[in-house]
Design an enzyme around this catalytic site. Structure first.
Site, PDB file in Angstrom:
ATOM      1  N   HIS A 195       0.864  -1.185   0.000  1.00 49.93           N
ATOM      2  CA  HIS A 195       0.000   0.000   0.000  1.00 49.93           C
ATOM      3  C   HIS A 195       0.897   1.231   0.000  1.00 49.93           C
ATOM      4  CE1 HIS A 195      -3.698  -2.318   0.829  1.00 49.93           C
ATOM      5  NE2 HIS A 195      -2.877  -3.116   1.497  1.00 49.93           N
ATOM      6  N   LEU A 196       0.906   1.959  -1.115  1.00 49.98           N
ATOM      7  CA  LEU A 196       1.788   3.126  -1.233  1.00 49.98           C
ATOM      8  C   LEU A 196       1.107   4.429  -0.798  1.00 49.98           C
ATOM      9  CD1 LEU A 196       3.699   2.310  -4.554  1.00 49.98           C
ATOM     10  CD2 LEU A 196       4.520   2.069  -2.202  1.00 49.98           C
ATOM     11  N   HIS A 238      -9.157 -10.053  -1.045  1.00 50.30           N
ATOM     12  CA  HIS A 238      -8.954  -9.936   0.403  1.00 50.30           C
ATOM     13  C   HIS A 238     -10.130 -10.702   1.016  1.00 50.30           C
ATOM     14  CE1 HIS A 238      -8.502  -7.284   4.159  1.00 50.30           C
ATOM     15  NE2 HIS A 238      -9.660  -7.879   4.327  1.00 50.30           N
ATOM     16  N   ASN A 245      -4.952  -6.953   9.387  1.00 48.88           N
ATOM     17  CA  ASN A 245      -6.101  -7.596   8.763  1.00 48.88           C
ATOM     18  C   ASN A 245      -5.631  -8.363   7.538  1.00 48.88           C
ATOM     19  OD1 ASN A 245      -8.503  -8.380   7.717  1.00 48.88           O
ATOM     20  ND2 ASN A 245      -9.410  -6.334   7.584  1.00 48.88           N
ATOM     21  N   ASP A 263       2.129  -6.985   2.366  1.00 49.28           N
ATOM     22  CA  ASP A 263       0.937  -6.214   2.757  1.00 49.28           C
ATOM     23  C   ASP A 263       1.392  -4.941   3.505  1.00 49.28           C
ATOM     24  OD1 ASP A 263      -1.671  -5.391   3.097  1.00 49.28           O
ATOM     25  OD2 ASP A 263      -2.195  -6.913   4.586  1.00 49.28           O
ATOM     26  N   GLY A 296      -2.851  -2.864  10.216  1.00 53.64           N
ATOM     27  CA  GLY A 296      -1.740  -2.835   9.263  1.00 53.64           C
ATOM     28  C   GLY A 296      -0.380  -2.664   9.884  1.00 53.64           C
TER      29      GLY A 296
HETATM   30 ZN   LIG Z   1      -6.046  -6.998   2.443  1.00 59.45          ZN
END
Ligand SMILES: [Zn+2]
Length: 412
Positions: free
Chosen positions: A43-44, A160, A259, A286, A305
């Site tokens: 995730h950027l 997901h 998650n 992730d 996260g």
């Molecule tokens: Zn996910």
């Protein structure tokens, strides 16, 4: 640029190489040269949440962590659900990125789970797969159409897997720890139900489904059986699910809130078995950056996260290779040909004529995880202070050195 490497052990499972190799100029003093590692789940945060991470900082963190390419998930603001946002991400990566970025487009418009996004347009613009990650594709009907449509472009749908009515606000694995801490439980079966649904739909449609961050022993077994039945399913496991269990949440530590949640020791051992027997295709971080202020709240309100780009390779060398779970060639496969084949990238090997993307490992380096030294904008990690054996020391993209930490102890 021409770069010649020498005095290294070349480990390229795709080419069947694991041996000494002689060349010139850069003396690697016995380090391991591998095809460039790819993290297929990052995730950027750009566009929209640049205080957490940007394409520039995230790709520099990737380079430092030994990755020569990352796939970025589309839950940005706005989400990557149209051609123009795919193009924006690619342009930012070209201009400011340390390593290439492979954008994943949304399955549904606005990740609302109702209407398919413009998948064809995004594929033409360079999307390497589709996902509503951060959220599941809750509607089976939408998932069916997504698989049918993605198949036209020979791209995977990355799911997901959480069944929303079973997760129902859960923040930690449903079990002894959730009971002891009085926190809402997120049961493993909520993942298993969706994994089985996705496998059935992949079989029915002939589409390719990829299970993101698989976390339960049962889900691993479902994927194993589906693969035996030649259904087009693949999966990834994260370093944190390899190294930790829900016990890490014991003191309400929000750094261990992720998650899917950290699960039981028997789940963890089942994941290791699935990594060893070939059921798992990729290890993916992730990488989910969050600001310290956001994590410094009561457990149930903290975001899910953990960052992972700068710790993943050391964790896996230490906990998988040095621990004897798998050999180095299998680990390299999980970071190279595995993710490359899921995303249909012509990457992951050291064949003549390929892009000279390489990850250089020092198997014996002592790595002390120091979040203060991260180049990521965020430091939300439960691994601070851990001492690990082995780590990435050099990252080469297209023949250009984008990170070099040889010499001295790498403070991760
Ligand atoms: Zn996910």
């Amino acid at each position: 640029m021409k770069l010649l490497l020498k005095n290294a052990r070349v480990v390229d499972p795709a080419a069947g190489i694991d041996g000494a190799h002689g060349a010139t100029i850069l003396d690697l003093g016995g380090l391991c040269v591998c095809p460039g590692f790819i993290d297929m789940h990052v995730h950027l945060r750009e566009p929209g949440q640049e205080w957490k991470e940007t394409i520039a900082t995230g790709t520099h963190a990737a380079a430092r962590g030994g990755f020569t390419g990352v796939a970025c998930m589309p839950n940005t603001q706005p989400p990557i659900d149209s051609r123009s946002v795919v193009e924006f991400v690619l342009a930012q990566a070209r201009e400011h990125g340390a390593v290439p970025v492979y954008p994943i487009g949304c399955v549904s418009k606005g990740q609302a789970g109702v209407e398919l996004a413009e998948m064809g347009d995004m594929a033409v613009a360079g999307a390497r797969g589709f996902s509503d990650d951060g959220k599941p594709v809750a509607s089976a009907g939408l998932m069916r159409r997504a698989l049918e449509y993605a198949r036209i472009f020979d791209l995977p749908v990355i799911d997901h897997c959480e069944e929303p009515t079973l997760v129902a606000g859960g923040v930690v694995h449903e079990g002894e720890i959730s009971t002891r801490l009085g926190l809402a439980g997120w049961p493993g079966v909520a993942e298993d139900v969706m994994v089985q649904r996705d496998i059935l739909l992949a079989e029915y449609t002939g589409g390719a489904v990829h299970i993101a961050h698989l976390s339960t022993g049962r889900a691993a077994d479902l994927v194993r059986r589906a693969k035996q039945a030649k259904i087009r399913v693949s999966c990834e496991v994260t370093p944190h699910h390899i190294a930790l269990t829900h016990e890490a949440v014991g003191g309400y530590d929000t750094q261990a809130k992720m998650n899917p949640p950290l699960r039981t020791e028997s789940d963890r051992l089942a994941l290791l078995a699935a990594i060893a027997d070939g059921t798992v295709d990729a290890i993916a971080t992730d990488h989910a950056p969050h600001n310290s202020d956001e994590k410094c709240v009561e457990f149930s309100r903290a975001p899910f996260g953990v960052v992972g780009l700068e710790t993943a390779v050391s964790i896996c060398l230490d906990r998988l290779v040095h621990a004897g779970v798998i050999g180095l060639p299998r680990l390299v496969e999980l970071f190279t040909v595995g993710p490359a084949s899921v995303l249909r990238l012509n990457k992951g090997a050291l064949r003549e004529g390929d892009d000279a993307d390489m990850t250089v490992l020092d198997l014996e380096r002592r790595v002390v995880v120091d979040p203060g030294a991260f180049v990521s904008k965020s430091v939300n990690t439960p691994f601070g202070g851990w001492t690990l054996r082995g780590g990435p020391v050099m990252t080469i993209v297209g023949g250009r050195i984008v990170h070099d930490a040889r010499g001295g102890q790498r403070e991760s």
